[in-house]
Design a protein around this motif. Sequence first.
Motif, PDB file in Angstrom:
ATOM      1  N   ARG B 168      18.060  13.260 -11.569  1.00 54.47           N
ATOM      2  CA  ARG B 168      17.572  13.941 -10.368  1.00 54.47           C
ATOM      3  C   ARG B 168      17.883  13.141  -9.109  1.00 54.47           C
ATOM      4  N   ARG B 169      18.249  11.909  -9.308  1.00 51.87           N
ATOM      5  CA  ARG B 169      18.480  11.046  -8.159  1.00 51.87           C
ATOM      6  C   ARG B 169      19.719  11.493  -7.379  1.00 51.87           C
ATOM      7  N   PRO B 170      19.677  11.414  -6.026  1.00 48.95           N
ATOM      8  CA  PRO B 170      20.903  11.708  -5.271  1.00 48.95           C
ATOM      9  C   PRO B 170      21.976  10.703  -5.670  1.00 48.95           C
ATOM     10  N   VAL B 171      23.206  11.162  -5.770  1.00 53.33           N
ATOM     11  CA  VAL B 171      24.240  10.273  -6.297  1.00 53.33           C
ATOM     12  C   VAL B 171      24.446   9.049  -5.400  1.00 53.33           C
ATOM     13  N   THR B 172      24.095   9.196  -4.117  1.00 49.82           N
ATOM     14  CA  THR B 172      24.286   8.063  -3.209  1.00 49.82           C
ATOM     15  C   THR B 172      23.286   6.944  -3.486  1.00 49.82           C
ATOM     16  N   LYS B 173      22.257   7.249  -4.294  1.00 49.00           N
ATOM     17  CA  LYS B 173      21.248   6.225  -4.592  1.00 49.00           C
ATOM     18  C   LYS B 173      21.541   5.503  -5.912  1.00 49.00           C
ATOM     19  N   LEU B 174      22.680   5.820  -6.533  1.00 43.89           N
ATOM     20  CA  LEU B 174      23.005   5.181  -7.803  1.00 43.89           C
ATOM     21  C   LEU B 174      23.701   3.843  -7.566  1.00 43.89           C
ATOM     22  N   SER B 175      23.564   2.938  -8.519  1.00 47.56           N
ATOM     23  CA  SER B 175      24.326   1.687  -8.441  1.00 47.56           C
ATOM     24  C   SER B 175      25.795   1.989  -8.726  1.00 47.56           C
ATOM     25  N   VAL B 176      26.664   1.048  -8.368  1.00 41.95           N
ATOM     26  CA  VAL B 176      28.090   1.284  -8.584  1.00 41.95           C
ATOM     27  C   VAL B 176      28.377   1.530 -10.062  1.00 41.95           C
ATOM     28  N   GLY B 177      27.723   0.751 -10.932  1.00 39.07           N
ATOM     29  CA  GLY B 177      27.936   0.926 -12.366  1.00 39.07           C
ATOM     30  C   GLY B 177      27.536   2.311 -12.831  1.00 39.07           C
ATOM     31  N   ALA B 203      35.047  -2.793  -9.098  1.00 33.23           N
ATOM     32  CA  ALA B 203      33.863  -2.958  -8.257  1.00 33.23           C
ATOM     33  C   ALA B 203      32.651  -3.397  -9.082  1.00 33.23           C
ATOM     34  N   LEU B 204      32.858  -3.567 -10.389  1.00 25.47           N
ATOM     35  CA  LEU B 204      31.734  -3.954 -11.258  1.00 25.47           C
ATOM     36  C   LEU B 204      31.768  -5.454 -11.530  1.00 25.47           C
ATOM     37  N   HIS B 208      29.015  -5.870 -16.586  1.00 20.02           N
ATOM     38  CA  HIS B 208      29.063  -4.406 -16.651  1.00 20.02           C
ATOM     39  C   HIS B 208      30.462  -3.888 -16.922  1.00 20.02           C
ATOM     40  N   ARG B 209      31.428  -4.674 -16.499  1.00 17.51           N
ATOM     41  CA  ARG B 209      32.821  -4.269 -16.660  1.00 17.51           C
ATOM     42  C   ARG B 209      33.133  -3.993 -18.128  1.00 17.51           C
ATOM     43  N   LEU B 210      32.748  -4.945 -18.970  1.00 16.99           N
ATOM     44  CA  LEU B 210      33.076  -4.819 -20.391  1.00 16.99           C
ATOM     45  C   LEU B 210      32.281  -3.681 -21.043  1.00 16.99           C
ATOM     46  N   ASP B 211      31.006  -3.574 -20.648  1.00 19.39           N
ATOM     47  CA  ASP B 211      30.181  -2.476 -21.170  1.00 19.39           C
ATOM     48  C   ASP B 211      30.821  -1.136 -20.850  1.00 19.39           C
ATOM     49  N   PHE B 212      31.204  -1.013 -19.596  1.00 20.75           N
ATOM     50  CA  PHE B 212      31.774   0.260 -19.142  1.00 20.75           C
ATOM     51  C   PHE B 212      33.031   0.578 -19.935  1.00 20.75           C
ATOM     52  N   LEU B 213      33.875  -0.441 -20.066  1.00 22.30           N
ATOM     53  CA  LEU B 213      35.150  -0.246 -20.747  1.00 22.30           C
ATOM     54  C   LEU B 213      34.934   0.173 -22.204  1.00 22.30           C
ATOM     55  N   ARG B 214      33.969  -0.482 -22.863  1.00 19.06           N
ATOM     56  CA  ARG B 214      33.684  -0.138 -24.267  1.00 19.06           C
ATOM     57  C   ARG B 214      33.271   1.332 -24.380  1.00 19.06           C
ATOM     58  N   LEU B 215      32.356   1.723 -23.494  1.00 18.24           N
ATOM     59  CA  LEU B 215      31.893   3.110 -23.528  1.00 18.24           C
ATOM     60  C   LEU B 215      33.048   4.073 -23.312  1.00 18.24           C
ATOM     61  N   LEU B 216      33.879   3.751 -22.334  1.00 15.38           N
ATOM     62  CA  LEU B 216      34.990   4.643 -21.992  1.00 15.38           C
ATOM     63  C   LEU B 216      35.943   4.785 -23.178  1.00 15.38           C
ATOM     64  N   ALA B 225      41.518  11.293 -26.843  1.00  6.89           N
ATOM     65  CA  ALA B 225      42.290  11.351 -25.599  1.00  6.89           C
ATOM     66  C   ALA B 225      43.124  10.090 -25.456  1.00  6.89           C
ATOM     67  N   SER B 226      44.274  10.236 -24.818  1.00  9.43           N
ATOM     68  CA  SER B 226      45.068   9.065 -24.452  1.00  9.43           C
ATOM     69  C   SER B 226      44.490   8.499 -23.165  1.00  9.43           C
ATOM     70  N   LEU B 227      44.674   7.200 -22.972  1.00 21.69           N
ATOM     71  CA  LEU B 227      44.084   6.554 -21.796  1.00 21.69           C
ATOM     72  C   LEU B 227      45.111   5.665 -21.110  1.00 21.69           C
ATOM     73  N   ILE B 228      45.260   5.863 -19.814  1.00 24.46           N
ATOM     74  CA  ILE B 228      46.024   4.898 -19.011  1.00 24.46           C
ATOM     75  C   ILE B 228      45.027   4.257 -18.066  1.00 24.46           C
ATOM     76  N   PHE B 229      44.915   2.940 -18.183  1.00 22.86           N
ATOM     77  CA  PHE B 229      43.857   2.220 -17.497  1.00 22.86           C
ATOM     78  C   PHE B 229      44.501   1.155 -16.624  1.00 22.86           C
ATOM     79  N   VAL B 230      44.280   1.241 -15.320  1.00 24.28           N
ATOM     80  CA  VAL B 230      44.874   0.260 -14.412  1.00 24.28           C
ATOM     81  C   VAL B 230      43.843  -0.811 -14.098  1.00 24.28           C
ATOM     82  N   SER B 231      44.269  -2.046 -14.226  1.00 21.21           N
ATOM     83  CA  SER B 231      43.397  -3.150 -13.835  1.00 21.21           C
ATOM     84  C   SER B 231      44.260  -4.375 -13.609  1.00 21.21           C
ATOM     85  N   HIS B 232      43.840  -5.271 -12.719  1.00 18.27           N
ATOM     86  CA  HIS B 232      44.575  -6.527 -12.719  1.00 18.27           C
ATOM     87  C   HIS B 232      43.803  -7.623 -13.448  1.00 18.27           C
TER      88      HIS B 232
END
Lengths: 423, 254
Positions: B168-177, B203-204, B208-216, B225-232
Amino acid sequence: MSRFWYLLSLAGKSAWNRKNTLVLVIFSIALSTTLLIGLERVRSQMRENFIQTVSGTDLVVGARGSSLQLLLYAIFHLGGITNNMGWDSVRRIASNREVAWAVPISLGDSHQGFPVVATTRDFFTHYHYQRDKDLRFAQGEPFAGIFDVVLGAGAARKTGYALGGKLTISHGSGRSGLTEHADKPFSVTGLLAPTGTPIDNSLYISLEAMEAIHLGWQGGAPLPGVHIQPERVLKFGLTPKSVTALLTGLKSRARVFAVQREINDDQHEALTGVMPGVALDQLWAMLHTGETALLLISGLVTATGLAGLVSAILAGLGERRRELAILRSAGASPRDIVTLLSLEGVLLMTAGVLFGLAMLCLLIAGLGPLLAESYGLGLRLSPPERGEWILLGGIMAVGFLASLIPALRAYRLSLADGLSVST
Amino acid sequence: MILAGGDRGGGPAKTPAAGGQEFQRDAVLLKDLVFFWPGQARATLRIPRFAVPSGGKCLLSGPSGSGKSTLLSLIGGILTPNAGSVTVGGQVVNTLAGARRDAFRGDNIGFIFQQFNLVPYLSIRENVLIPCRLSARRRARAAERGGSPEKAAAFLLERLDMAPNLWRRPVTKLSVGQQQRVAAARALIGSPPLIIADEPTSALDAEHRLDFLRLLIQECESARASLIFVSHDQSLARIFNWHVRLAELNTAGA
Ligand SMILES: Nc1ncnc2c1ncn2[C@@H]1O[C@H](COP(=O)(O)OP(=O)(O)O)[C@@H](O)[C@H]1O
Ligand SMILES: [Mg+2]
């Protein structure tokens, strides 16, 4: 189609999200709408009122002069006094075989600022307004005795006279400084139902009464030492020598030009026969420049409102480039972006126009009675008429075109940005 | 493992793709691609060959400004190459007419960006549902999987650790993660065969970076699905099947 509704809902949510900034834009569009449509309504209802007032009369006859002046004075009690026409001419025209009815009227006196119209009892049977509406008595009946008076609905309401009430008539017209025909009081025998025409604000007496109250008067003042008791007036010949105008109805409307020519060419007296519609058209032509100026001004106000709309949407675009890129990434085409942004403009326009119409309704409901009372301008709450629809359509069309400006800018931005907006 | 231009060209052709659909060829195949940004004298990209096999998870890295995002826009059909071809799931994208290309992207590709991934005036759920609103195919597949697109959105959000009390939260009130997880749900809804993520984790913070990546990755696998993931961030390489450095593909700089 469902895509269109989705974009519409996006446009609505986006506008709602920025409602604090946009409320001013909506308000200025509302104001332009109120102004533009309000002017059009005043213009068209003024015309309608004028035309309906005389719609039952085919020709108004008076002494030779300006037809417009004659019409305005005789029917609407506006403008300068015209010359009188002779009683002989009244009889002659009334007996013309083309003429179905003829009602003479004489003006000049007043009561508390309301014009007093001297006429015959035929007036109440032959005069029609709004094409075919009869004059109706709310109470009482036409004048019968010499010092009887009938009041229009508005005059009755504002003066508060009831049947049997007594009043005296002032010599001349105006609100103050008039001499009263104080020695010859009238009693109220009838109150007319409202008509929405100048009849409401007039008093009616017989032509004989008009003569009677001026017995012993000369040059607008009573002759010193001469006083004729009310009971004795009937001993005098009370047939008028002249009247202000003669209202006529023809047996066949198609003959109106022929009868008018006959009257204008009259051998005995220099007369003018006026077709009310034609004279009013002259009036509208005269007012045209003023109306155009007003229309131009309200057009400028509308343009300002639209400029506000365009700049408000443009100002929001910068921070929305990200959002447009997101929509593009999810399959929105550049055309969808144009649709989204122009819908937003159209939504704001629609909100502004509806709000403006609501304000206009409130204004008419609130100020209408006041306008009717002070200017005889009966504004009605009614659905938009043709001219108003055209204006509304025009506002919306111009608003749509104006919305295309930010929409096309968004189009170019989103093409240039692709998915990579560096915010 | 590095997938340089060409050496996996044939790819595992029989891997079933999402929604029971089968890609006959690679998920993505670029051939002799040349791209100039308008007004620039030098080509930003010259790629003789680049293929991502169906179901593959590819990490694309390279310095900032080297053209990674440009490449993703070409694959997504937002940009069209000056020469060469872009094929996604067997469909040559660059010759499709504009609106068809946009529709193709909506049907077949889910995007996640670095930041500001959400439409500020939409709820979390409506943000996730955007692809279903714009693509009938995504809508149908989401309904097939979840019963209805709305249920599919709720399901994905929960799978991505977005508790219902946050919705229910406005999306602008969410954390970046949290924002990135909503964006991932949007990319994944309706099971597009290809997910493209442009530095979604930069931006994470590291945790959180690794958590996010695992979930994705887990969700990509479950949707096949195939995934193309850009990161340096080179340290992420071990999670992917392939790691491609743009410099190795791109001959424009040479
Ligand atoms: N919208 C654009 N218009 C013109 N040139 C651009 C645009 N976006 C990127 N470029 C150019 O393309 C190059 C590659 O940019 P980009 O693909 O964003 O790199 P990366 O994603 O690897 O950081 C940049 O150096 C820039 O000069
Ligand atoms: Mg980039």
